[in-house]
Structures are given as C-alpha cells and as structure tokens.
Design a protein around this motif. Sequence first.
Motif, PDB file in Angstrom:
ATOM      1  N   ALA A   1       7.323  31.249  50.749  1.00 52.99           N
ATOM      2  CA  ALA A   1       6.391  30.852  49.760  1.00 52.99           C
ATOM      3  C   ALA A   1       6.767  31.691  48.654  1.00 52.99           C
ATOM      4  CB  ALA A   1       5.080  30.902  50.283  1.00 52.99           C
ATOM      5  N   SER A   2       6.510  30.949  47.213  1.00 53.15           N
ATOM      6  CA  SER A   2       6.881  31.892  46.164  1.00 53.15           C
ATOM      7  C   SER A   2       5.341  32.428  45.780  1.00 53.15           C
ATOM      8  CB  SER A   2       7.022  30.982  44.937  1.00 53.15           C
ATOM      9  OG  SER A   2       6.210  29.997  44.497  1.00 53.15           O
ATOM     10  N   PRO A   3       5.439  33.488  44.813  1.00 53.18           N
ATOM     11  CA  PRO A   3       4.091  34.068  44.164  1.00 53.18           C
ATOM     12  C   PRO A   3       3.448  33.001  43.514  1.00 53.18           C
ATOM     13  CG  PRO A   3       5.759  35.607  43.877  1.00 53.18           C
ATOM     14  CD  PRO A   3       6.461  34.313  44.576  1.00 53.18           C
ATOM     15  N   ASP A   4       4.036  32.212  42.999  1.00 51.12           N
ATOM     16  CA  ASP A   4       3.629  31.217  41.954  1.00 51.12           C
ATOM     17  C   ASP A   4       3.250  29.885  42.853  1.00 51.12           C
ATOM     18  OD1 ASP A   4       3.169  29.258  40.108  1.00 51.12           O
ATOM     19  OD2 ASP A   4       5.200  28.907  39.943  1.00 51.12           O
ATOM     20  N   ARG A   5       2.103  29.826  43.162  1.00 49.13           N
ATOM     21  CA  ARG A   5       1.580  28.465  43.898  1.00 49.13           C
ATOM     22  C   ARG A   5       2.074  28.462  45.286  1.00 49.13           C
ATOM     23  NH1 ARG A   5       3.810  24.317  40.519  1.00 49.13           N
ATOM     24  NH2 ARG A   5       5.163  25.992  39.833  1.00 49.13           N
ATOM     25  N   GLY A   6       2.781  29.426  45.922  1.00 42.57           N
ATOM     26  CA  GLY A   6       3.538  29.114  46.961  1.00 42.57           C
ATOM     27  C   GLY A   6       4.299  28.145  47.240  1.00 42.57           C
ATOM     28  N   HIS A   7       5.044  27.701  46.378  1.00 46.37           N
ATOM     29  CA  HIS A   7       6.051  26.616  46.527  1.00 46.37           C
ATOM     30  C   HIS A   7       7.157  26.951  47.253  1.00 46.37           C
ATOM     31  CE1 HIS A   7       8.736  27.655  43.183  1.00 46.37           C
ATOM     32  NE2 HIS A   7       7.525  27.946  42.366  1.00 46.37           N
ATOM     33  N   SER A   8       8.266  26.005  47.717  1.00 48.06           N
ATOM     34  CA  SER A   8       9.429  26.476  48.333  1.00 48.06           C
ATOM     35  C   SER A   8      10.423  26.445  47.145  1.00 48.06           C
ATOM     36  CB  SER A   8       9.920  25.281  49.267  1.00 48.06           C
ATOM     37  OG  SER A   8       9.800  23.867  48.610  1.00 48.06           O
ATOM     38  N   PRO A   9      11.573  26.958  47.730  1.00 48.57           N
ATOM     39  CA  PRO A   9      12.487  27.573  46.430  1.00 48.57           C
ATOM     40  C   PRO A   9      13.410  26.379  45.952  1.00 48.57           C
ATOM     41  CG  PRO A   9      13.536  28.337  48.772  1.00 48.57           C
ATOM     42  CD  PRO A   9      12.026  27.653  48.790  1.00 48.57           C
ATOM     43  N   GLU A  10      13.596  25.281  46.614  1.00 49.86           N
ATOM     44  CA  GLU A  10      14.623  24.189  46.185  1.00 49.86           C
ATOM     45  C   GLU A  10      14.112  23.123  46.160  1.00 49.86           C
ATOM     46  OE1 GLU A  10      17.311  25.398  45.003  1.00 49.86           O
ATOM     47  OE2 GLU A  10      17.832  27.195  46.163  1.00 49.86           O
ATOM     48  N   VAL A  11      14.722  22.159  44.907  1.00 52.48           N
ATOM     49  CA  VAL A  11      14.419  20.379  44.980  1.00 52.48           C
ATOM     50  C   VAL A  11      15.309  19.946  46.033  1.00 52.48           C
ATOM     51  CG1 VAL A  11      14.100  18.547  43.459  1.00 52.48           C
ATOM     52  CG2 VAL A  11      13.299  20.860  42.918  1.00 52.48           C
ATOM     53  N   TRP A  12      14.806  19.274  47.007  1.00 52.15           N
ATOM     54  CA  TRP A  12      15.383  18.703  47.876  1.00 52.15           C
ATOM     55  C   TRP A  12      15.268  17.036  47.609  1.00 52.15           C
ATOM     56  CZ3 TRP A  12      13.561  16.511  53.230  1.00 52.15           C
ATOM     57  CH2 TRP A  12      14.679  15.810  53.900  1.00 52.15           C
ATOM     58  N   ASP A  13      16.522  16.520  47.497  1.00 57.76           N
ATOM     59  CA  ASP A  13      16.584  15.093  47.180  1.00 57.76           C
ATOM     60  C   ASP A  13      15.622  13.963  47.784  1.00 57.76           C
ATOM     61  OD1 ASP A  13      18.527  14.732  49.311  1.00 57.76           O
ATOM     62  OD2 ASP A  13      19.395  13.229  48.305  1.00 57.76           O
ATOM     63  N   ARG A  14      15.515  14.212  49.266  1.00 62.39           N
ATOM     64  CA  ARG A  14      15.165  13.096  49.957  1.00 62.39           C
ATOM     65  C   ARG A  14      13.440  13.351  49.937  1.00 62.39           C
ATOM     66  NH1 ARG A  14      17.693  12.328  54.866  1.00 62.39           N
ATOM     67  NH2 ARG A  14      16.369  13.558  56.182  1.00 62.39           N
ATOM     68  N   ALA A  15      12.969  14.617  49.732  1.00 67.77           N
ATOM     69  CA  ALA A  15      11.492  14.933  49.755  1.00 67.77           C
ATOM     70  C   ALA A  15      11.102  14.197  48.484  1.00 67.77           C
ATOM     71  CB  ALA A  15      11.366  16.495  49.687  1.00 67.77           C
ATOM     72  N   LEU A  16      11.877  14.388  47.458  1.00 73.17           N
ATOM     73  CA  LEU A  16      11.334  14.038  46.024  1.00 73.17           C
ATOM     74  C   LEU A  16      11.355  12.376  46.068  1.00 73.17           C
ATOM     75  CD1 LEU A  16      10.465  14.091  43.303  1.00 73.17           C
ATOM     76  CD2 LEU A  16      12.756  14.612  42.498  1.00 73.17           C
ATOM     77  N   GLY A  17      12.487  11.780  46.962  1.00 78.78           N
ATOM     78  CA  GLY A  17      12.613  10.284  47.012  1.00 78.78           C
ATOM     79  C   GLY A  17      11.280   9.823  47.845  1.00 78.78           C
ATOM     80  N   TRP A  18      11.008  10.378  48.828  1.00 78.61           N
ATOM     81  CA  TRP A  18       9.772  10.039  49.302  1.00 78.61           C
ATOM     82  C   TRP A  18       8.744   9.810  48.424  1.00 78.61           C
ATOM     83  CZ3 TRP A  18      11.112   7.823  53.658  1.00 78.61           C
ATOM     84  CH2 TRP A  18      11.862   8.503  54.779  1.00 78.61           C
ATOM     85  N   TYR A  19       8.445  10.927  47.790  1.00 81.47           N
ATOM     86  CA  TYR A  19       7.355  10.824  46.679  1.00 81.47           C
ATOM     87  C   TYR A  19       7.312  10.089  45.766  1.00 81.47           C
ATOM     88  CZ  TYR A  19       3.832  13.100  43.604  1.00 81.47           C
ATOM     89  OH  TYR A  19       2.781  13.235  43.038  1.00 81.47           O
ATOM     90  N   MET A  20       8.448   9.766  45.231  1.00 80.51           N
ATOM     91  CA  MET A  20       8.699   8.413  44.220  1.00 80.51           C
ATOM     92  C   MET A  20       8.644   7.383  44.725  1.00 80.51           C
ATOM     93  SD  MET A  20       9.514  10.112  41.080  1.00 80.51           S
ATOM     94  CE  MET A  20      10.394   8.903  40.353  1.00 80.51           C
ATOM     95  N   MET A  21       8.978   6.937  45.880  1.00 80.83           N
ATOM     96  CA  MET A  21       8.814   5.543  46.616  1.00 80.83           C
ATOM     97  C   MET A  21       7.323   5.685  46.745  1.00 80.83           C
ATOM     98  SD  MET A  21      11.870   4.537  49.144  1.00 80.83           S
ATOM     99  CE  MET A  21      11.256   5.780  50.632  1.00 80.83           C
ATOM    100  N   ALA A  22       6.576   6.611  47.211  1.00 79.92           N
ATOM    101  CA  ALA A  22       5.110   6.466  47.525  1.00 79.92           C
ATOM    102  C   ALA A  22       4.423   6.173  46.129  1.00 79.92           C
ATOM    103  CB  ALA A  22       4.568   7.808  47.937  1.00 79.92           C
TER     104      ALA A  22
END
Length: 393
Positions: free
Chosen positions: A221-242
């Motif tokens: 978790a980053s200090p900035d909003r607690g986000h993870s460190p990388e953009v993983w293609d399939r995770a973003l793909g799920w979101y775009m399809m949704a």
Amino acid sequence: MLSLLLVVSLAARGLAATAALPASYAIWAADSAISRGQGNGLNASGAPLVSYEHGELQWALRLLYEKTGNKTYFDYIQQGVDRVVTSNGTVIGGYGFTTDYQLDPIRTGPTFLYLYNVTGQQKYKTAADKYRQQLETHPRTTQGQFWHKLRYPNQGWLDGIYMGDVFYAQYTHDFQPSNTSAWNDIQAQFTLMYQNTLQNATSPPHLLYHGYDHSHTASWASPDRGHSPEVWDRALGWYMMALVDTLDIFPTSHPGHDALLSILRTLAPRVRDAADPSSGAWWLVITQPGRTGNYFESSGTAMFVYALLKGVRRGYLHDDGVVAAAKKAYRYMTNNWVVANADGTMNWLNTVQVGSLDGNGTFEYYTSVPTDVNDLKGLAAFALSSIEYERLR
C-alpha cells in the motif's frame, strides 16, 4: 470460405490453408471451449463449481445465442448453471456467502438473472436473491467500497467491479429500477475504485493500479491512497469491460450514467495509447513496457479490444483512433495466440494464470506467474472481443 486472415494465420503455422475451420472466431472459440467442457459448472474432478470464469464464458455464449439462434449455446449455459443451482434455488459449488464474503462468485449472477428472464423458473431468481442479499451485508471500507474478499480487509480490487457490480446493476434494473440508493451505490463502487487507483504520475499512461488498501496496512500500500504499485493489464481489463456492460444497464436519467461515461471516456484513449506501437497488443504490466521479463498478455488485450469496440459501437466513445487500435490488436491476437488443432478446435495462448494482491504486488510477482493454454479467462475474453470485431463487418 476461410478469411484471408485465417489462411495467412494457418499457413504461418505450417497447417493446411484448406482446413475446415469456422469463418467466425467467436464461434470457433466458443465451440472449442464447449468441446472441452470448459465453463460447464464443474471443476476438474467433476464436482459442482461456482466460478467467475464460467460466468464470463456464459456472457459470451448468451451473446452468441442471441446473434445466431443456435440453441446449443443456451442449453450449455443452462446445464452449467443447473449444476450449481439446486431445484429450490440453493447455490452450491463452493459458494460461502457470509463465511467468505467474496465478490468473485457473484459474476455468475447475471446468468441467473438471464435464465430467470428467459425461463421464468423461480430457482434462478432465488439464487440471484442470495447474491443480492450478500451485498447488503458485504463488508466495506469507511468510504463504502466493497472489500474484494473478507480475507483482504479494506482492499478494493479492479477485478471486483466486474465480478460484483454488473450483477448489482442488472438485479436493480430487473427488480428495483426505482431504487435510487442502489443506483447511487453502484456508481460509488466505480467512482471510489477509480479515484483510489488512478495514477497521479506526471507521465502516461495515467491508468488504474490493480487495487488499493484503504487502511494502508498491506505491504504494497502506497502512502498515496494505499494503491498497489503496478498497472496489471487484466485487472484494468475487468474494469473496462464492467464499464461498457454496466452502461447498457444503468438508467440514463440517473446522474451516475454520466459519471460512468466520463470515466470510460477518460480511460479509453489512455488505454488506446498504452498499446505497444509495434504489435498493437498490451503488456502484462502496463507500467513497465519493454522491461525484461514483461510480455504481451492475451486476456487483457482481448478485454481491451472488447471494451473499446463495444464502447464505440454503443456510442459511449468517439472513435478517435480507438477502432483502428482495437483492430490492430485483434490482428495480433489471431496471428499469435490462436492455434488450430487437428480436431477442428482452437487453442488460445498466453493468458496469465492469476494476478493477486495477496503478496507484494511487484513487477517481479506478476511476471513470475505462468501462462496457460486455453485459460478460460482469456478464451472467453477472446470470444467476447471476436463478437464485437465481427460486428464491424
């Protein structure tokens, strides 16, 4: 007659260009999955299994049934669901409800609703009701984001939007269309995920990190909003399809529709521009293009093609080079990840098995996970992308 693309693809693999293959990649992919018994409501041992991968394939089969009228697809959907939904509407097959509080199983919910609408059988509505009841008590962050799973406290993952919120929207549309609170909540799920995972870097791609920990206790978790460190293609793909699937369901009279539309219109050109300029495909770890160990990954690429083409077709997106980018990626997919088998089926290559934030979420983690042949997460996404691509013709 085989398309020129199929002929070239087969010839490149040293196969006979006259092989009897379907003219539709969407049908070929779906029929191949069915011939292998994939997405049939059972696990490898033949026991009932509730699986988001099955729900993803069922979505594609539903679209193919509506397009072709081939009842084989509908029957396969129903047979698969009937293995995990009993005659009284009980959901079996590893679904833990309040013991697990997972979003993943809920991806089968849209199929329950579809079967209820088509057949009128109460058991499908009862099963869908169970999923809807889970959302009433599902744990949330203090901002209101559903936890991805009970075992990941205060974590929101992009994956979970596809798993839970398309069903949430469809159920509300079908049975509670005037439930403003529910529509507000669905919008909030998308918006909170977007706000907490959006890259704030000064340079592109300005996309969404895999997830975030609102409590900032995860190792990644980053200090900035607690986000993870990388953009993983399939995770973003799920979101775009949704996004594109939920926009079809969300009432246009509700301000949440415009909110989701704005997110899609912000992300789509960035996704377009993040594709590799030579191949047209997308890297597994989009934030590290060209780094040793990184590679073009097939499920995320297929998901982006589906979302971009559908977004343009439905009028959610202006073209602005989106269609050309999707077509280029689609050509790469068919030339590199589709393999014809001697039995007339096709194999699908280069889908990474899994991506989780259970560990450290680093580049090294994502690239260490093996790829599979005919992984259903990728094969179903390819069928979906093919349905959209073939609509262009």
